[in-house]
Design an enzyme around this catalytic site. Structure first.
Site, short mmCIF file in Angstrom:
data_model
loop_
_atom_site.label_atom_id
_atom_site.label_comp_id
_atom_site.label_asym_id
_atom_site.label_seq_id
_atom_site.Cartn_x
_atom_site.Cartn_y
_atom_site.Cartn_z
N TYR A 127 0.83 -1.21 0.00
CA TYR A 127 0.00 0.00 0.00
C TYR A 127 0.87 1.27 0.00
O TYR A 127 0.80 2.08 -0.90
CB TYR A 127 -0.87 0.08 1.26
CG TYR A 127 -1.98 -0.91 1.43
CD1 TYR A 127 -2.51 -1.63 0.36
CD2 TYR A 127 -2.55 -1.11 2.69
CE1 TYR A 127 -3.55 -2.53 0.55
CE2 TYR A 127 -3.59 -1.99 2.89
CZ TYR A 127 -4.09 -2.71 1.82
OH TYR A 127 -5.12 -3.58 2.02
N SER A 128 1.67 1.44 1.07
CA SER A 128 2.36 2.73 1.31
C SER A 128 3.36 3.05 0.21
O SER A 128 3.99 2.15 -0.37
CB SER A 128 3.12 2.69 2.64
OG SER A 128 2.24 2.39 3.69
N SER A 160 6.44 -4.70 4.95
CA SER A 160 6.86 -5.73 5.90
C SER A 160 6.87 -7.09 5.22
O SER A 160 5.94 -7.41 4.47
CB SER A 160 5.91 -5.80 7.10
OG SER A 160 5.83 -4.56 7.74
N GLU A 243 -7.41 -5.13 9.89
CA GLU A 243 -6.10 -5.00 10.52
C GLU A 243 -6.23 -4.36 11.89
O GLU A 243 -5.66 -4.83 12.88
CB GLU A 243 -5.18 -4.13 9.64
CG GLU A 243 -3.81 -3.90 10.25
CD GLU A 243 -2.85 -3.17 9.30
OE1 GLU A 243 -3.23 -2.83 8.17
OE2 GLU A 243 -1.71 -2.95 9.72
N GLU A 367 -1.68 9.81 15.56
CA GLU A 367 -2.33 11.09 15.26
C GLU A 367 -3.59 10.85 14.41
O GLU A 367 -4.65 11.42 14.67
CB GLU A 367 -1.38 12.04 14.49
CG GLU A 367 -0.23 12.59 15.32
CD GLU A 367 0.92 11.60 15.51
OE1 GLU A 367 0.90 10.52 14.86
OE2 GLU A 367 1.83 11.88 16.31
C1 LIG Z 1 6.91 -1.27 11.31
C2 LIG Z 1 6.09 -0.78 10.14
C3 LIG Z 1 5.59 -1.70 9.26
C4 LIG Z 1 4.85 -1.25 8.16
N1 LIG Z 1 4.39 -2.19 7.26
C5 LIG Z 1 3.74 -1.79 6.16
C6 LIG Z 1 3.36 -2.74 5.16
O1 LIG Z 1 3.58 -3.95 5.30
N2 LIG Z 1 2.75 -2.29 4.03
C7 LIG Z 1 2.48 -0.97 3.84
O2 LIG Z 1 1.90 -0.65 2.81
N3 LIG Z 1 2.85 -0.04 4.75
C8 LIG Z 1 3.48 -0.41 5.90
N4 LIG Z 1 3.86 0.51 6.84
C9 LIG Z 1 3.65 1.93 6.55
C10 LIG Z 1 2.63 2.61 7.43
O3 LIG Z 1 1.32 2.21 7.13
C11 LIG Z 1 2.84 4.12 7.26
O4 LIG Z 1 4.15 4.39 7.74
C12 LIG Z 1 1.84 4.92 8.02
O5 LIG Z 1 0.57 4.80 7.45
C13 LIG Z 1 2.25 6.42 8.06
O6 LIG Z 1 2.56 6.90 6.79
P1 LIG Z 1 3.93 7.69 6.53
O7 LIG Z 1 5.05 6.88 7.10
O8 LIG Z 1 3.97 8.02 5.09
O9 LIG Z 1 3.83 9.00 7.40
P2 LIG Z 1 3.10 10.36 7.00
O10 LIG Z 1 1.70 10.06 6.55
O11 LIG Z 1 3.98 11.13 6.10
O12 LIG Z 1 3.00 11.07 8.41
C14 LIG Z 1 4.13 11.72 9.02
C15 LIG Z 1 3.66 12.29 10.35
O13 LIG Z 1 2.62 13.26 10.12
C16 LIG Z 1 1.45 12.92 10.84
N5 LIG Z 1 0.26 13.24 10.03
C17 LIG Z 1 0.08 12.93 8.73
N6 LIG Z 1 -1.16 13.36 8.34
C18 LIG Z 1 -1.74 13.92 9.42
C19 LIG Z 1 -3.01 14.53 9.67
N7 LIG Z 1 -3.93 14.63 8.70
N8 LIG Z 1 -3.27 14.99 10.91
C20 LIG Z 1 -2.34 14.88 11.91
N9 LIG Z 1 -1.13 14.31 11.75
C21 LIG Z 1 -0.83 13.83 10.52
C22 LIG Z 1 1.54 11.42 11.06
O14 LIG Z 1 0.79 11.02 12.20
C23 LIG Z 1 3.05 11.23 11.27
O15 LIG Z 1 3.39 11.53 12.59
C24 LIG Z 1 4.59 0.12 7.96
C25 LIG Z 1 5.09 1.05 8.87
C26 LIG Z 1 5.83 0.60 9.95
C27 LIG Z 1 6.38 1.62 10.92
#
Ligand SMILES: Cc1cc2nc3c(=O)[nH]c(=O)nc-3n(C[C@H](O)[C@H](O)[C@H](O)COP(=O)(O)OP(=O)(O)OC[C@H]3O[C@@H](n4cnc5c(N)ncnc54)[C@H](O)[C@@H]3O)c2cc1C
Length: 383
Positions: A127-128, A160, A243, A367
């Site tokens: 997804y991400s 992951s 999930e 958040e």
């Molecule tokens: C251990 C781990 C395993 C993972 N495994 C998978 C996987 O298998 N497949 C997959 O697809 N993804 C995976 N992910 C990704 C995960 O779903 C994303 O990291 C998560 O959704 C956050 O997205 P981002 O990292 O792009 O952060 P961003 O969305 O860029 O956010 C950065 C910061 O801004 C804050 N923020 C963003 N938007 C807002 C808002 N509207 N209001 C307030 N605060 C906000 C967030 O809370 C965060 O603190 C994994 C992540 C981790 C840490």
């Protein structure tokens, strides 16, 4: 509310504990083996669970599960998490399979489900992207129809288990000219398809859990489209609900607190009152979380669906509790905790502290969880 186990549930719990004590492969609890050794053990655990139809416990029997009730699932998850049995975090079981059951064609159910339930195939979730995490619908990876195939180009990140998954559950943009939630589709894709490159990302705890994945002119058969073209966002949203509503895997926190209390009781004649107070807070947190899990399961038994608000609250509370427990643990070990040696009791807690940072990010950040609970759960106005 009565959270006592009935005789049937108590018998199932005893069966699970007996399995953990007597039926796991040698070395199942050796966390210090090589990656290949641990993966082999994990696969063997999955095979043994599958032999009892426990790997996909809540799935209907026709797809290889046992049709277990939410309470049975909770009992199972609690014991597995408390004893730290590997091989029980399984995306195929937790959300890919359930979404295929809802939206997949019959031939797709035949092809994918039994191989998830018997432990043959491991799935990862694609997804991400670098520019699409919390705002997942902003994803840019493209899937363009070409004859009997779609051609995939783009990049996924934080995947992951992407380095050993057999299949990927992919969300990609099939129509760039409509509002962002409307042009997404979901695909099942074999991870060894030519054009897929998996690069490791090492997390701050030093372990290789996730990856970045590149797609260069990757051909996926159109038959692997799951659900309708351009309606994949609904599959993704339903999958995320599955999930976030996973119940009971929280008893790892209870285990940590139990171990810390046992350590202090036996090893430390004098304990700083501040440490005792923190441990009391963590013990209260663990008890609260457990009650939430039982409440969610009991509601799910009654209504057939997990209560969304409470499930999100439990996810949020549990993730932050794990972080607090890991920080408390290092306080308990004092200087030894800060200078942990590999293999010492406190090094596990050092790892836990570093790994726990991800707890409030994975599966939706705290958040975002708070924002959703505030509006949908508490009915507060959007900003
Ligand atoms: C251990 C781990 C395993 C993972 N495994 C998978 C996987 O298998 N497949 C997959 O697809 N993804 C995976 N992910 C990704 C995960 O779903 C994303 O990291 C998560 O959704 C956050 O997205 P981002 O990292 O792009 O952060 P961003 O969305 O860029 O956010 C950065 C910061 O801004 C804050 N923020 C963003 N938007 C807002 C808002 N509207 N209001 C307030 N605060 C906000 C967030 O809370 C965060 O603190 C994994 C992540 C981790 C840490």
């Amino acid at each position: 509310m009565n959270f006592h186990l009935n005789p049937e549930q108590a018998a199932f719990q005893a069966e699970v504990i007996d399995f953990i004590e007597h039926s796991l492969p040698a070395g199942w609890n050796d966390e210090h083996g090589t990656f290949a050794e641990r993966l082999a053990v994990e696969r063997e655990v999955m095979t043994r669970l599958a032999a009892r139809h426990w790997l996909a416990l809540p799935w209907p029997k026709e797809y290889g599960g046992l049709g277990a009730s939410p309470m049975q699932q909770l009992i199972f998850n609690e014991q597995m998490a408390y004893h730290r049995v590997p091989g029980t975090v399984n995306m195929g079981v937790a959300w890919v399979g359930p979404v295929v059951m809802l939206y997949g064609r019959d031939d797709q159910k035949q092809q994918y489900l039994s191989r998830i339930a018997d432990g043959t195939d491991l799935w990862c979730t694609l997804y991400s992207e670098p520019g699409a995490g919390s705002d997942l619908a902003a994803m840019q990876t493209r899937a363009v129809r070409d004859g009997d195939d779609y051609i995939i180009n783009g990049q996924k990140i934080w995947t992951s288990f992407g380095h050993y998954a057999d299949w990927g559950w992919l969300a990609a943009r099939t129509d760039p000219d409509v509002p962002k939630h409307k042009g997404i589709s979901t695909f099942a894709i074999k991870m060894d398809t030519p054009g897929i490159t998996v690069r490791p990302l090492i997390n701050m705890a030093g372990s290789h859990e996730f990856n970045e994945i590149f797609f260069e002119d990757v051909r996926v058969p159109a038959a692997n489209l799951v659900g309708e073209e351009n309606r994949g966002w609904y599959n993704v949203a339903v999958g995320l609900d599955f999930e976030r509503s996973s119940i009971g895997a929280t008893s790892g926190s209870r285990r940590h607190v139990d171990e810390l209390v046992a350590y202090l009781r036996t090893q430390k004649p004098r304990i700083d009152p501040a440490i005792k107070h923190r441990l009391v807070d963590e013990a209260i947190g663990v008890a609260l979380l457990r009650n939430m899990a039982y409440y969610i399961a009991s509601q799910q038994e009654k209504t057939g669906i997990a209560p969304t608000r409470e499930s999100q609250m439990a996810k949020l509370f549990g993730a932050e509790l794990q972080q607090r427990i890991a920080a408390t643990a290092l306080q308990v070990f004092g200087m030894e905790g800060q200078a942990a040696r590999p293999g010492s009791a406190s090094s596990d807690y050092q790892y836990s502290l570093l790994r726990s940072v991800a707890n409030t990010i994975e599966g939706g950040t705290s958040e975002i969880q708070r924002a959703v609970i505030a509006t949908r759960g508490l009915g507060l106005p959007r900003e």
